[in-house]
Design a protein around this motif. Structure first.
Motif, PDB file in Angstrom:
ATOM      1  N   LEU A  25      11.460   9.360  -4.635  1.00 16.85           N
ATOM      2  CA  LEU A  25      11.455   9.446  -3.170  1.00 16.85           C
ATOM      3  C   LEU A  25      10.074   9.854  -2.657  1.00 16.85           C
ATOM      4  CD1 LEU A  25      13.999   8.888  -1.516  1.00 16.85           C
ATOM      5  CD2 LEU A  25      14.161  11.339  -1.091  1.00 16.85           C
ATOM      6  N   GLU A  26       9.498  10.830  -3.333  1.00 18.80           N
ATOM      7  CA  GLU A  26       8.162  11.300  -2.933  1.00 18.80           C
ATOM      8  C   GLU A  26       7.140  10.177  -3.054  1.00 18.80           C
ATOM      9  OE1 GLU A  26       7.449  14.696  -5.341  1.00 18.80           O
ATOM     10  OE2 GLU A  26       8.247  16.092  -3.845  1.00 18.80           O
ATOM     11  N   GLN A  27       7.298   9.408  -4.104  1.00 20.86           N
ATOM     12  CA  GLN A  27       6.360   8.310  -4.324  1.00 20.86           C
ATOM     13  C   GLN A  27       6.488   7.258  -3.224  1.00 20.86           C
ATOM     14  OE1 GLN A  27       6.879   6.690  -8.221  1.00 20.86           O
ATOM     15  NE2 GLN A  27       4.697   6.288  -8.468  1.00 20.86           N
ATOM     16  N   ARG A  28       7.748   6.960  -2.876  1.00 24.39           N
ATOM     17  CA  ARG A  28       7.969   5.973  -1.816  1.00 24.39           C
ATOM     18  C   ARG A  28       7.409   6.466  -0.491  1.00 24.39           C
ATOM     19  NH1 ARG A  28      13.975   3.845  -1.489  1.00 24.39           N
ATOM     20  NH2 ARG A  28      13.113   2.789   0.315  1.00 24.39           N
ATOM     21  N   LEU A  29       7.609   7.729  -0.216  1.00 26.73           N
ATOM     22  CA  LEU A  29       7.115   8.326   1.025  1.00 26.73           C
ATOM     23  C   LEU A  29       5.593   8.231   1.089  1.00 26.73           C
ATOM     24  CD1 LEU A  29       8.243   9.868   3.501  1.00 26.73           C
ATOM     25  CD2 LEU A  29       7.595  11.973   2.344  1.00 26.73           C
ATOM     26  N   GLU A  30       4.976   8.502  -0.051  1.00 32.62           N
ATOM     27  CA  GLU A  30       3.524   8.459  -0.132  1.00 32.62           C
ATOM     28  C   GLU A  30       2.993   7.054   0.158  1.00 32.62           C
ATOM     29  OE1 GLU A  30       0.458   9.406  -3.592  1.00 32.62           O
ATOM     30  OE2 GLU A  30       2.028  10.931  -3.384  1.00 32.62           O
ATOM     31  N   SER A  31       3.659   6.059  -0.449  1.00 32.70           N
ATOM     32  CA  SER A  31       3.184   4.689  -0.230  1.00 32.70           C
ATOM     33  C   SER A  31       3.444   4.254   1.212  1.00 32.70           C
ATOM     34  CB  SER A  31       3.821   3.728  -1.232  1.00 32.70           C
ATOM     35  OG  SER A  31       5.198   3.629  -1.003  1.00 32.70           O
ATOM     36  N   LEU A  32       4.513   4.778   1.798  1.00 33.10           N
ATOM     37  CA  LEU A  32       4.806   4.471   3.204  1.00 33.10           C
ATOM     38  C   LEU A  32       3.726   5.068   4.104  1.00 33.10           C
ATOM     39  CD1 LEU A  32       8.624   4.897   3.874  1.00 33.10           C
ATOM     40  CD2 LEU A  32       7.178   3.013   4.596  1.00 33.10           C
ATOM     41  N   GLU A  33       3.359   6.309   3.793  1.00 32.87           N
ATOM     42  CA  GLU A  33       2.348   6.983   4.606  1.00 32.87           C
ATOM     43  C   GLU A  33       1.001   6.289   4.496  1.00 32.87           C
ATOM     44  OE1 GLU A  33       3.980  11.574   4.812  1.00 32.87           O
ATOM     45  OE2 GLU A  33       2.615  10.985   3.203  1.00 32.87           O
ATOM     46  N   GLU A  34       0.718   5.768   3.345  1.00 30.79           N
ATOM     47  CA  GLU A  34      -0.539   5.061   3.136  1.00 30.79           C
ATOM     48  C   GLU A  34      -0.637   3.827   4.026  1.00 30.79           C
ATOM     49  OE1 GLU A  34      -1.451   3.975  -0.896  1.00 30.79           O
ATOM     50  OE2 GLU A  34      -1.545   6.103  -1.425  1.00 30.79           O
ATOM     51  N   GLY A  35       0.491   3.162   4.225  1.00 30.99           N
ATOM     52  CA  GLY A  35       0.513   1.937   5.023  1.00 30.99           C
ATOM     53  C   GLY A  35       0.570   2.184   6.516  1.00 30.99           C
ATOM     54  N   GLN A  36       0.725   3.435   6.902  1.00 33.36           N
ATOM     55  CA  GLN A  36       0.811   3.756   8.330  1.00 33.36           C
ATOM     56  C   GLN A  36      -0.507   3.445   9.038  1.00 33.36           C
ATOM     57  OE1 GLN A  36       2.749   5.214  10.752  1.00 33.36           O
ATOM     58  NE2 GLN A  36       4.534   4.861   9.469  1.00 33.36           N
ATOM     59  N   PRO A  37      -0.437   2.773  10.192  1.00 31.64           N
ATOM     60  CA  PRO A  37      -1.682   2.561  10.935  1.00 31.64           C
ATOM     61  C   PRO A  37      -2.239   3.890  11.436  1.00 31.64           C
ATOM     62  CG  PRO A  37       0.203   1.759  12.194  1.00 31.64           C
ATOM     63  CD  PRO A  37       0.710   2.153  10.849  1.00 31.64           C
ATOM     64  N   GLU A  38      -3.568   3.955  11.532  1.00 35.80           N
ATOM     65  CA  GLU A  38      -4.196   5.177  12.018  1.00 35.80           C
ATOM     66  C   GLU A  38      -4.435   5.065  13.519  1.00 35.80           C
ATOM     67  OE1 GLU A  38      -7.696   5.583   9.526  1.00 35.80           O
ATOM     68  OE2 GLU A  38      -6.490   4.826   7.854  1.00 35.80           O
ATOM     69  N   ASP A  39      -4.966   6.116  14.099  1.00 36.11           N
ATOM     70  CA  ASP A  39      -5.280   6.098  15.532  1.00 36.11           C
ATOM     71  C   ASP A  39      -6.542   5.284  15.744  1.00 36.11           C
ATOM     72  OD1 ASP A  39      -3.114   7.490  16.309  1.00 36.11           O
ATOM     73  OD2 ASP A  39      -4.095   9.437  16.342  1.00 36.11           O
ATOM     74  N   LYS A  40      -6.411   3.994  15.536  1.00 40.26           N
ATOM     75  CA  LYS A  40      -7.572   3.114  15.642  1.00 40.26           C
ATOM     76  C   LYS A  40      -7.241   1.866  16.442  1.00 40.26           C
ATOM     77  CE  LYS A  40      -9.157   2.197  11.569  1.00 40.26           C
ATOM     78  NZ  LYS A  40      -9.830   2.100  10.266  1.00 40.26           N
ATOM     79  N   VAL A  41      -8.261   1.321  17.082  1.00 39.91           N
ATOM     80  CA  VAL A  41      -8.120   0.089  17.850  1.00 39.91           C
ATOM     81  C   VAL A  41      -9.180  -0.881  17.338  1.00 39.91           C
ATOM     82  CG1 VAL A  41      -8.337  -0.949  20.146  1.00 39.91           C
ATOM     83  CG2 VAL A  41      -7.246   1.284  19.901  1.00 39.91           C
ATOM     84  N   ALA A  42      -8.773  -2.102  17.032  1.00 40.61           N
ATOM     85  CA  ALA A  42      -9.724  -3.105  16.554  1.00 40.61           C
ATOM     86  C   ALA A  42      -9.761  -4.272  17.538  1.00 40.61           C
ATOM     87  CB  ALA A  42      -9.323  -3.588  15.168  1.00 40.61           C
ATOM     88  N   LEU A  43     -10.941  -4.576  18.035  1.00 39.58           N
ATOM     89  CA  LEU A  43     -11.078  -5.673  18.996  1.00 39.58           C
ATOM     90  C   LEU A  43     -11.959  -6.765  18.410  1.00 39.58           C
ATOM     91  CD1 LEU A  43     -11.967  -3.589  22.200  1.00 39.58           C
ATOM     92  CD2 LEU A  43      -9.701  -4.263  21.446  1.00 39.58           C
ATOM     93  N   ILE A  44     -11.529  -8.011  18.552  1.00 38.41           N
ATOM     94  CA  ILE A  44     -12.389  -9.133  18.202  1.00 38.41           C
ATOM     95  C   ILE A  44     -12.902  -9.695  19.511  1.00 38.41           C
ATOM     96  CG2 ILE A  44     -12.561 -11.392  17.110  1.00 38.41           C
ATOM     97  CD1 ILE A  44     -10.148 -10.780  15.489  1.00 38.41           C
ATOM     98  N   ILE A  45     -14.210  -9.710  19.685  1.00 34.67           N
ATOM     99  CA  ILE A  45     -14.770 -10.317  20.889  1.00 34.67           C
ATOM    100  C   ILE A  45     -15.306 -11.687  20.473  1.00 34.67           C
ATOM    101  CG2 ILE A  45     -16.343 -10.030  22.839  1.00 34.67           C
ATOM    102  CD1 ILE A  45     -14.295  -7.756  22.609  1.00 34.67           C
ATOM    103  N   PHE A  46     -14.521 -12.708  20.756  1.00 35.10           N
ATOM    104  CA  PHE A  46     -14.877 -14.084  20.410  1.00 35.10           C
ATOM    105  C   PHE A  46     -15.543 -14.754  21.609  1.00 35.10           C
ATOM    106  CE2 PHE A  46     -13.968 -18.605  20.213  1.00 35.10           C
ATOM    107  CZ  PHE A  46     -14.265 -18.928  18.904  1.00 35.10           C
ATOM    108  N   SER A  47     -15.079 -14.358  22.787  1.00 33.67           N
ATOM    109  CA  SER A  47     -15.563 -14.984  24.015  1.00 33.67           C
ATOM    110  C   SER A  47     -16.915 -14.431  24.453  1.00 33.67           C
ATOM    111  CB  SER A  47     -14.542 -14.738  25.133  1.00 33.67           C
ATOM    112  OG  SER A  47     -15.083 -15.105  26.380  1.00 33.67           O
TER     113      SER A  47
END
Lengths: 192, 84
Positions: A25-47
């Motif tokens: 269970l701990e291992q699963r929780l750890e891998s879940l936490e790893e996949g959690q998005p962080e407080d980040k915003v990513a913008l692609i400026i193509f235009s």
């Protein structure tokens, strides 16, 4: 080990089994936490349209203000927003043609609608000034001051023949994987 | 007028999106934890903006908001506390 339940009945519990389950269970929780998005915003400026790029910078500066880490990935026409000047020397014929047909710097970006050879863009800029909205150049400066990470797509920069000296300082050359690294850990991703 | 006490005031009158939030952020960064910043804004959108910030921001708390009319101009006042 034996434990008694609420009715007082005795039960045999295998401690090893419980410990094993707990570890899994701990291992699963750890891998879940790893996949959690962080407080980040990513913008692609193509235009490379003034209105669209402005929207990108408003979101970027706003996001930093509310505590997000922001990265902006500029690619293709979006690179025009980072230009400070045009340098023709060192370019081949096609690159020269491209440079001549492209905006000289961020100040000469067109608007996506009603541009009318730049008159529309000038109008929008003066209307924004009247309403005390920061100009694109002020926004770019602000974004850099606030620590927005700005990545310039190396491939499209090379294809379009834009040299480093034509772009503003402090950009990081990057490719798709660099952007994905940012985007996949970000909560918000926008393609502008 | 509410009776929320504050330590500093940021005058963001006349500024438009995203400047009230951006300026407030800079000011908040200078404050110590527990201090309260009062922000004056003439931007109608700032009401929802500061609520949004409080919702996602980790170290801020919106203590209150009020609207006043000053010489016929609506003034939006926000009280933000820097949390511990």
């Amino acid at each position: 080990m034996t434990v008694s339940d609420v009715t007082g009945k005795e039960k045999t519990v295998d401690l090893e089994v419980i410990q094993g389950r707990l570890a899994a269970l701990e291992q699963r929780l750890e891998s879940l936490e790893e996949g959690q998005p962080e407080d980040k915003v990513a913008l692609i400026i193509f235009s490379g349209d003034l209105d669209r790029v402005l929207a990108g910078f408003i979101i970027a500066t706003g996001a930093v203000a509310v505590g997000q880490e922001v990265s902006m990935f500029f690619t293709f026409w979006g690179l025009n927003a980072l230009k400070k000047k045009t340098v023709l020397s060192g370019k081949n014929l096609l690159e020269r043609m491209m440079a001549v047909m492209s905006p000289n710097d961020s100040r000469s970006l067109p608007v996506s609608k009603m541009n009318y050879f730049g008159v529309g863009a000038k109008m929008l800029r003066s209307m924004m000034k009247n309403k005390n909205v920061s100009s694109l150049e002020e926004m770019i400066e602000m974004a850099r001051e606030m620590g927005v990470k700005m990545l310039a797509c190396e491939m499209s920069r090379d294809v379009l023949g834009i040299s480093d000296e034509e772009l503003i300082d402090g950009l990081e050359p990057a490719g798709v994987a660099a952007f994905l690294g940012e985007s996949m850990t970000s909560r918000t991703n926008l393609f502008i | 007028m509410t009776d929320i006490s504050f330590d500093e005031t940021l005058d963001a009158r006349g500024l438009n999106c995203p400047m009230p939030v951006v300026k407030a952020r800079k000011k908040m960064a200078e404050l110590e934890a527990g201090k309260v910043l009062r922000i004056l804004s003439t931007d109608r959108g700032s009401i929802k903006d500061f609520q949004g910030w409080a919702k996602i921001g980790k170290n801020v708390e919106l203590l209150g908001q009020e609207t006043e009319t000053e010489d016929g101009v609506e003034l939006f006042i926000h009280f933000m506390q820097k949390a511990n």
